[in-house]
Write an enzyme that holds these catalytic residues in place. Structure first.
Site, mmCIF file in Angstrom:
data_model
loop_
_atom_site.group_PDB
_atom_site.id
_atom_site.type_symbol
_atom_site.label_atom_id
_atom_site.label_comp_id
_atom_site.label_asym_id
_atom_site.label_seq_id
_atom_site.Cartn_x
_atom_site.Cartn_y
_atom_site.Cartn_z
ATOM 1 N N GLY A 22 36.153 30.864 33.200
ATOM 2 C CA GLY A 22 37.595 30.779 33.427
ATOM 3 C C GLY A 22 38.451 31.695 32.573
ATOM 4 N N ASN A 24 39.509 34.686 33.387
ATOM 5 C CA ASN A 24 40.550 35.251 34.261
ATOM 6 C C ASN A 24 41.624 34.221 34.555
ATOM 7 O OD1 ASN A 24 39.965 38.125 35.272
ATOM 8 N ND2 ASN A 24 37.960 37.136 35.348
ATOM 9 N N MET A 107 32.035 30.979 42.526
ATOM 10 C CA MET A 107 30.768 31.579 42.924
ATOM 11 C C MET A 107 30.261 31.147 44.300
ATOM 12 S SD MET A 107 30.701 33.604 40.547
ATOM 13 C CE MET A 107 29.163 34.492 40.746
ATOM 14 N N ASN A 124 40.427 37.622 45.804
ATOM 15 C CA ASN A 124 39.253 37.527 44.924
ATOM 16 C C ASN A 124 39.275 38.673 43.923
ATOM 17 O OD1 ASN A 124 36.619 36.571 44.104
ATOM 18 N ND2 ASN A 124 35.738 38.326 45.184
ATOM 19 N N HIS A 126 36.729 41.119 41.886
ATOM 20 C CA HIS A 126 35.325 41.549 41.924
ATOM 21 C C HIS A 126 35.122 42.639 40.862
ATOM 22 C CE1 HIS A 126 31.357 42.181 43.538
ATOM 23 N NE2 HIS A 126 31.587 43.480 43.497
HETATM 24 C C1 GRF Z 1 34.504 37.921 36.675
HETATM 25 O O1 GRF Z 1 33.812 39.000 36.149
HETATM 26 C C2 GRF Z 1 34.824 38.149 38.133
HETATM 27 O O2 GRF Z 1 34.942 39.477 38.483
HETATM 28 C C3 GRF Z 1 33.633 37.574 38.836
HETATM 29 O O3 GRF Z 1 33.265 36.454 38.059
HETATM 30 C C4 GRF Z 1 33.650 36.668 36.703
HETATM 31 C C5 GRF Z 1 34.403 35.456 36.244
HETATM 32 O O4 GRF Z 1 34.692 35.488 34.875
HETATM 33 N N1 GRF Z 1 33.964 37.279 40.212
HETATM 34 P P1 GRF Z 1 35.628 34.389 34.222
HETATM 35 O O5 GRF Z 1 35.051 33.024 34.629
HETATM 36 O O6 GRF Z 1 36.994 34.575 34.733
HETATM 37 O O7 GRF Z 1 35.510 34.609 32.744
#
Ligand code: GRF
Length: 213
Positions: A22, A24, A107, A124, A126
């Site tokens: 989490g 992001n 995921m 999303n 990526h």
């Molecule tokens: C990120 O690298 C994103 O690009 C991918 O999953 C990861 C999630 O990281 N889809 P976080 O849980 O936000 O640390």
């Protein structure tokens, strides 16, 4: 980019879907909270954080940030959201009158029902410069291909995994980094990307289709 007059004045209610760390999600929420503090007219409201894994570290982070957060069972398949689980997610997002769904390290692939409910309103992140290196293990594949640059992409979600329209990207040189070092650096790039995109979204530079509630 053209300004979307339909949504330029209205609040935008965000849901952030996660499965794990989490970071992001945290960057998004902290940025919105900071902007709101500086400017009460800032339109983007992180309303809820939902995880398909009860043990996701991101849920505790959301709690600390005072954002409503909970776990919803993602169902029988590990990598996709279908059937009753998909319906639970959709119902919950509708109940909370969510305008925009961000998949931030969620995921599972979301399928047609979900995409119909949030068509053009599911984004999303990526960790590659799409359309290159869709799917998993992106950084090692980039190194193996001889690429000089990698990056992160925000894209609209459609039926094709990592295949929807890219709305914003940020790149960096690989240099002599290995995959683990790229992954770490890309995380900070992703956070920057979200912050820049949120500011543009607030100013009406991305169109969000009208709600179907
Ligand atoms: C990120 O690298 C994103 O690009 C991918 O999953 C990861 C999630 O990281 N889809 P976080 O849980 O936000 O640390």
């Amino acid at each position: 980019m053209s300004k979307n007059l339909d949504t330029a004045e209205k609040p935008i209610r965000l849901a952030i879907l996660i499965s794990g760390n989490g970071s992001n999600m945290q960057a998004i929420v902290e940025h919105c909270q900071k902007r709101k503090q500086d400017n009460p007219a800032f339109r983007i409201e992180p309303v809820v954080v939902i995880s398909d894994r009860a043990e996701a570290a991101g849920l505790a982070k959301a709690k600390k940030l005072n954002v409503e957060n909970f776990y919803i069972d993602g169902g029988d398949y590990k990598t996709k959201l279908v059937g009753a689980a998909e319906k639970n997610f959709i119902d919950c997002l509708r109940r909370l009158k969510i305008d925009l769904v961000i998949l931030a390290g969620f995921m599972r692939v979301v399928k047609s029902e979900f995409l119909q409910a949030f068509s053009g309103r599911t984004i999303n992140i990526h960790p590659s410069l799409l359309p290159f290196f869709q799917g998993l293990d992106t950084h090692q594949r980039a190194i193996d291909s001889g690429a000089t640059h990698v990056g992160a992409s925000l894209h609209l979600v459609n039926e094709v995994v990592d295949g929807g329209t890219t709305v914003m990207q940020k790149s960096m040189a690989i240099g002599n980094r290995n995959a683990a070092a790229i992954k770490e650096k890309i995380h900070t790039i992703e956070h920057q990307l979200f912050r820049q995109w949120l500011d543009l979204l607030d100013r009406g530079f991305f169109s969000i289709p009208l709600k179907k509630f």
